[in-house]
Write a protein that holds these residues in place. Structure first.
Motif, PDB file in Angstrom:
ATOM      1  N   THR A 198       2.414   7.268 -13.080  1.00 48.64           N
ATOM      2  CA  THR A 198       3.718   7.391 -12.438  1.00 48.64           C
ATOM      3  C   THR A 198       4.717   6.491 -13.149  1.00 48.64           C
ATOM      4  O   THR A 198       4.334   5.517 -13.796  1.00 48.64           O
ATOM      5  N   ILE A 199       5.986   6.828 -13.018  1.00 52.57           N
ATOM      6  CA  ILE A 199       7.074   6.011 -13.552  1.00 52.57           C
ATOM      7  C   ILE A 199       7.647   5.214 -12.394  1.00 52.57           C
ATOM      8  O   ILE A 199       8.027   5.784 -11.369  1.00 52.57           O
ATOM      9  N   LEU A 200       7.706   3.892 -12.555  1.00 55.03           N
ATOM     10  CA  LEU A 200       8.226   3.015 -11.508  1.00 55.03           C
ATOM     11  C   LEU A 200       9.500   2.365 -12.014  1.00 55.03           C
ATOM     12  O   LEU A 200       9.512   1.730 -13.067  1.00 55.03           O
ATOM     13  N   GLU A 201      10.565   2.525 -11.230  1.00 54.48           N
ATOM     14  CA  GLU A 201      11.903   2.197 -11.695  1.00 54.48           C
ATOM     15  C   GLU A 201      12.291   0.730 -11.573  1.00 54.48           C
ATOM     16  O   GLU A 201      13.317   0.331 -12.097  1.00 54.48           O
ATOM     17  N   ASP A 202      11.519  -0.071 -10.868  1.00 54.97           N
ATOM     18  CA  ASP A 202      11.876  -1.482 -10.782  1.00 54.97           C
ATOM     19  C   ASP A 202      10.641  -2.344 -10.574  1.00 54.97           C
ATOM     20  O   ASP A 202       9.591  -1.873 -10.150  1.00 54.97           O
ATOM     21  N   ASP A 203      10.792  -3.623 -10.891  1.00 61.15           N
ATOM     22  CA  ASP A 203       9.674  -4.562 -10.840  1.00 61.15           C
ATOM     23  C   ASP A 203       9.115  -4.728  -9.428  1.00 61.15           C
ATOM     24  O   ASP A 203       7.902  -4.874  -9.251  1.00 61.15           O
ATOM     25  N   ALA A 204       9.963  -4.682  -8.425  1.00 61.64           N
ATOM     26  CA  ALA A 204       9.506  -4.844  -7.044  1.00 61.64           C
ATOM     27  C   ALA A 204       8.577  -3.698  -6.645  1.00 61.64           C
ATOM     28  O   ALA A 204       7.562  -3.916  -5.972  1.00 61.64           O
ATOM     29  N   LEU A 205       8.897  -2.486  -7.083  1.00 59.54           N
ATOM     30  CA  LEU A 205       8.045  -1.342  -6.762  1.00 59.54           C
ATOM     31  C   LEU A 205       6.706  -1.440  -7.501  1.00 59.54           C
ATOM     32  O   LEU A 205       5.664  -1.103  -6.948  1.00 59.54           O
ATOM     33  N   VAL A 206       6.726  -1.926  -8.724  1.00 57.77           N
ATOM     34  CA  VAL A 206       5.475  -2.148  -9.461  1.00 57.77           C
ATOM     35  C   VAL A 206       4.576  -3.085  -8.658  1.00 57.77           C
ATOM     36  O   VAL A 206       3.390  -2.808  -8.442  1.00 57.77           O
ATOM     37  N   ASP A 207       5.140  -4.190  -8.195  1.00 59.01           N
ATOM     38  CA  ASP A 207       4.359  -5.162  -7.417  1.00 59.01           C
ATOM     39  C   ASP A 207       3.806  -4.540  -6.136  1.00 59.01           C
ATOM     40  O   ASP A 207       2.651  -4.761  -5.781  1.00 59.01           O
ATOM     41  N   LYS A 208       4.615  -3.737  -5.454  1.00 63.99           N
ATOM     42  CA  LYS A 208       4.163  -3.070  -4.225  1.00 63.99           C
ATOM     43  C   LYS A 208       3.012  -2.116  -4.497  1.00 63.99           C
ATOM     44  O   LYS A 208       2.028  -2.075  -3.763  1.00 63.99           O
ATOM     45  N   VAL A 209       3.149  -1.333  -5.558  1.00 70.43           N
ATOM     46  CA  VAL A 209       2.110  -0.352  -5.893  1.00 70.43           C
ATOM     47  C   VAL A 209       0.809  -1.061  -6.249  1.00 70.43           C
ATOM     48  O   VAL A 209      -0.270  -0.690  -5.763  1.00 70.43           O
ATOM     49  N   VAL A 210       0.891  -2.092  -7.070  1.00 72.59           N
ATOM     50  CA  VAL A 210      -0.312  -2.824  -7.473  1.00 72.59           C
ATOM     51  C   VAL A 210      -1.007  -3.421  -6.252  1.00 72.59           C
ATOM     52  O   VAL A 210      -2.228  -3.278  -6.083  1.00 72.59           O
ATOM     53  N   GLN A 211      -0.258  -4.060  -5.382  1.00 70.01           N
ATOM     54  CA  GLN A 211      -0.857  -4.659  -4.187  1.00 70.01           C
ATOM     55  C   GLN A 211      -1.444  -3.599  -3.259  1.00 70.01           C
ATOM     56  O   GLN A 211      -2.514  -3.797  -2.672  1.00 70.01           O
ATOM     57  N   GLY A 265       7.518   4.444  -1.432  1.00 70.62           N
ATOM     58  CA  GLY A 265       8.685   4.863  -2.189  1.00 70.62           C
ATOM     59  C   GLY A 265       8.441   5.370  -3.597  1.00 70.62           C
ATOM     60  O   GLY A 265       9.385   5.526  -4.367  1.00 70.62           O
ATOM     61  N   VAL A 266       7.205   5.647  -3.951  1.00 69.51           N
ATOM     62  CA  VAL A 266       6.934   6.255  -5.253  1.00 69.51           C
ATOM     63  C   VAL A 266       7.390   7.710  -5.174  1.00 69.51           C
ATOM     64  O   VAL A 266       6.993   8.442  -4.271  1.00 69.51           O
ATOM     65  N   LYS A 267       8.230   8.113  -6.118  1.00 72.02           N
ATOM     66  CA  LYS A 267       8.864   9.436  -6.043  1.00 72.02           C
ATOM     67  C   LYS A 267       8.001  10.563  -6.588  1.00 72.02           C
ATOM     68  O   LYS A 267       8.266  11.724  -6.323  1.00 72.02           O
ATOM     69  N   THR A 308      12.929  -3.678 -15.532  1.00 68.96           N
ATOM     70  CA  THR A 308      12.184  -2.941 -16.536  1.00 68.96           C
ATOM     71  C   THR A 308      11.537  -1.725 -15.872  1.00 68.96           C
ATOM     72  O   THR A 308      10.982  -1.824 -14.788  1.00 68.96           O
ATOM     73  N   VAL A 309      11.637  -0.600 -16.528  1.00 68.40           N
ATOM     74  CA  VAL A 309      10.963   0.608 -16.058  1.00 68.40           C
ATOM     75  C   VAL A 309       9.544   0.570 -16.611  1.00 68.40           C
ATOM     76  O   VAL A 309       9.328   0.231 -17.776  1.00 68.40           O
ATOM     77  N   HIS A 310       8.569   0.906 -15.769  1.00 64.67           N
ATOM     78  CA  HIS A 310       7.161   0.852 -16.170  1.00 64.67           C
ATOM     79  C   HIS A 310       6.483   2.187 -15.911  1.00 64.67           C
ATOM     80  O   HIS A 310       6.799   2.879 -14.953  1.00 64.67           O
ATOM     81  N   ALA A 311       5.515   2.504 -16.755  1.00 64.19           N
ATOM     82  CA  ALA A 311       4.552   3.556 -16.448  1.00 64.19           C
ATOM     83  C   ALA A 311       3.326   2.836 -15.925  1.00 64.19           C
ATOM     84  O   ALA A 311       2.836   1.888 -16.542  1.00 64.19           O
ATOM     85  N   LEU A 312       2.859   3.239 -14.764  1.00 64.82           N
ATOM     86  CA  LEU A 312       1.645   2.670 -14.186  1.00 64.82           C
ATOM     87  C   LEU A 312       0.546   3.713 -14.308  1.00 64.82           C
ATOM     88  O   LEU A 312       0.747   4.875 -13.974  1.00 64.82           O
ATOM     89  N   PHE A 313      -0.601   3.290 -14.817  1.00 67.37           N
ATOM     90  CA  PHE A 313      -1.769   4.146 -14.967  1.00 67.37           C
ATOM     91  C   PHE A 313      -2.888   3.611 -14.098  1.00 67.37           C
ATOM     92  O   PHE A 313      -3.147   2.406 -14.088  1.00 67.37           O
TER      93      PHE A 313
END
Length: 121
Positions: free
Chosen positions: A77-90, A31-33, A6-11
């Motif tokens: 930001t737009i995050l292209e995969d669930d693993a990157l969402v988890d990395k950013v949040v942590q 890896g956030v672009k 799932t693609v997510h927008a993170l705020f």
């Protein structure tokens, strides 16, 4: 964009703006672009600064707002995969510490249906 995750927008509404550079550097490292940063202000502060002083605010809330940061930064930001969402949040949590404390900030994600204008690398 990859079709599996799932693609997510993170705020991130960042009240402690002194951490902005640390967060953006960490985004690049993991890896956030790209991200967009907006100057923002919370509703409580806007009401407090409003010239119409007839809006009732409880004393403790007014006292808290008087001691808080007058402005904040909203990063999205737009995050292209669930693993990157988890990395950013942590990563954000490791930089900011306990986000449940008043005045630190607020972070949330929203699933996105379609994205236009981004390159598919």
């Amino acid at each position: 964009m990859k079709g599996r995750d799932t693609v997510h927008a993170l705020f991130l509404v960042l009240n402690e703006t002194e951490y902005l550079d640390d967060i953006l550097t960490a985004f690049v490292d993991i890896g956030v672009k790209g991200a967009t940063i907006l100057d923002s202000q919370g509703m409580g502060r806007a009401l407090l600064d409003n010239e119409n002083k007839q809006i009732p605010l409880f004393g403790s809330i007014k006292s808290f707002l008087n001691n808080s940061h007058p402005y904040n930064k909203t990063i999205f930001t737009i995050l292209e995969d669930d693993a990157l969402v988890d990395k950013v949040v942590q990563t954000v949590k490791s930089i900011l510490g306990d986000m449940s404390k008043p005045g630190v900030g607020l972070m949330f994600t929203v699933p996105i249906g379609k994205v236009y204008g981004m390159r598919d690398d």
